[in-house]
Write an enzyme that holds these catalytic residues in place. Structure first.
Site, PDB file in Angstrom:
ATOM      1  N   CYS A  47       0.857  -1.184   0.000  1.00 45.49           N
ATOM      2  CA  CYS A  47       0.000   0.000   0.000  1.00 45.49           C
ATOM      3  C   CYS A  47       0.895   1.237   0.000  1.00 45.49           C
ATOM      4  O   CYS A  47       1.790   1.351   0.844  1.00 45.49           O
ATOM      5  CB  CYS A  47      -0.883  -0.023   1.245  1.00 45.49           C
ATOM      6  SG  CYS A  47      -1.802   1.505   1.484  1.00 45.49           S
ATOM      7  N   CYS A  50       0.365   3.128   3.642  1.00 41.78           N
ATOM      8  CA  CYS A  50       0.808   2.653   4.950  1.00 41.78           C
ATOM      9  C   CYS A  50       1.803   1.499   4.866  1.00 41.78           C
ATOM     10  O   CYS A  50       2.171   0.935   5.889  1.00 41.78           O
ATOM     11  CB  CYS A  50      -0.399   2.238   5.795  1.00 41.78           C
ATOM     12  SG  CYS A  50      -1.218   0.747   5.185  1.00 41.78           S
ATOM     13  N   CYS A  98      -5.254   1.323   6.364  1.00 42.25           N
ATOM     14  CA  CYS A  98      -5.372   2.788   6.315  1.00 42.25           C
ATOM     15  C   CYS A  98      -6.593   3.247   5.523  1.00 42.25           C
ATOM     16  O   CYS A  98      -6.835   4.431   5.419  1.00 42.25           O
ATOM     17  CB  CYS A  98      -4.098   3.409   5.756  1.00 42.25           C
ATOM     18  SG  CYS A  98      -3.882   3.153   3.999  1.00 42.25           S
ATOM     19  N   CYS A 118      -8.728  -5.094  -9.860  1.00 44.77           N
ATOM     20  CA  CYS A 118      -8.281  -4.085 -10.812  1.00 44.77           C
ATOM     21  C   CYS A 118      -7.811  -2.890  -9.976  1.00 44.77           C
ATOM     22  O   CYS A 118      -8.623  -2.172  -9.412  1.00 44.77           O
ATOM     23  CB  CYS A 118      -9.465  -3.740 -11.708  1.00 44.77           C
ATOM     24  SG  CYS A 118      -9.074  -2.598 -13.009  1.00 44.77           S
TER      25      CYS A 118
HETATM   26 ZN   LIG Z   1      -2.799   1.211   3.507  1.00 40.30          ZN
END
Ligand SMILES: [Zn+2]
Length: 131
Positions: A47, A50, A98, A118
């Site tokens: 991510c 985070c 997050c 996606c």
């Molecule tokens: Zn995150």
């Protein structure tokens, strides 16, 4: 609502406008714009907000849809929510930690899952595996 989330998640301040548009405001990057569309090396996709690991390289496949696509996800890494925006009913995918918006999930992926995650490339950070 958006302001409240922004205050609670100070990591937003480290992101570019394009990332904020996607991850906080549920935007979509232009199709074909992400260099991660062509990423095929072994590694992990984190991510961008985070740094939680979301996908492994071997979960990715070439869907031809213009965005990085995965047929499954690291267990517990994402949450889903029904999204009725743009006059469509889609399943929205966001980071479980997050809550950053990542993309959508569609039921037209390859077996064995039949799922297509996606995902906007700007929501992801790829780290190549050291071999
Ligand atoms: Zn995150």
């Amino acid at each position: 609502m958006t302001d409240q989330i922004a205050k609670e998640h100070l990591w937003f301040s480290d992101l570019s406008c394009e990332q904020l548009n996607v991850m906080r405001d549920h935007g979509t990057e232009p199709p074909g714009s992400s260099p991660l569309n062509y990423e095929k090396r072994p590694g992990t996709y984190y991510c961008a907000g985070c740094q939680t690991p979301l996908f492994h390289g071997d979960m990715k496949y070439d869907s031809g849809c213009g965005w990085p696509a995965f047929f499954t996800v690291i267990e517990g890494a994402v949450e889903m929510e029904i999204d009725h925006s743009h006059h469509m009913t889609r399943t929205e995918v966001h980071c479980a930690r997050c809550k950053a918006h990542l993309g959508h999930i569609f039921p037209d992926g390859p077996m064995p899952t039949g799922e297509r995650y996606c995902i906007n490339g700007v929501s992801l950070k790829f780290k190549k595996e050291d071999v």
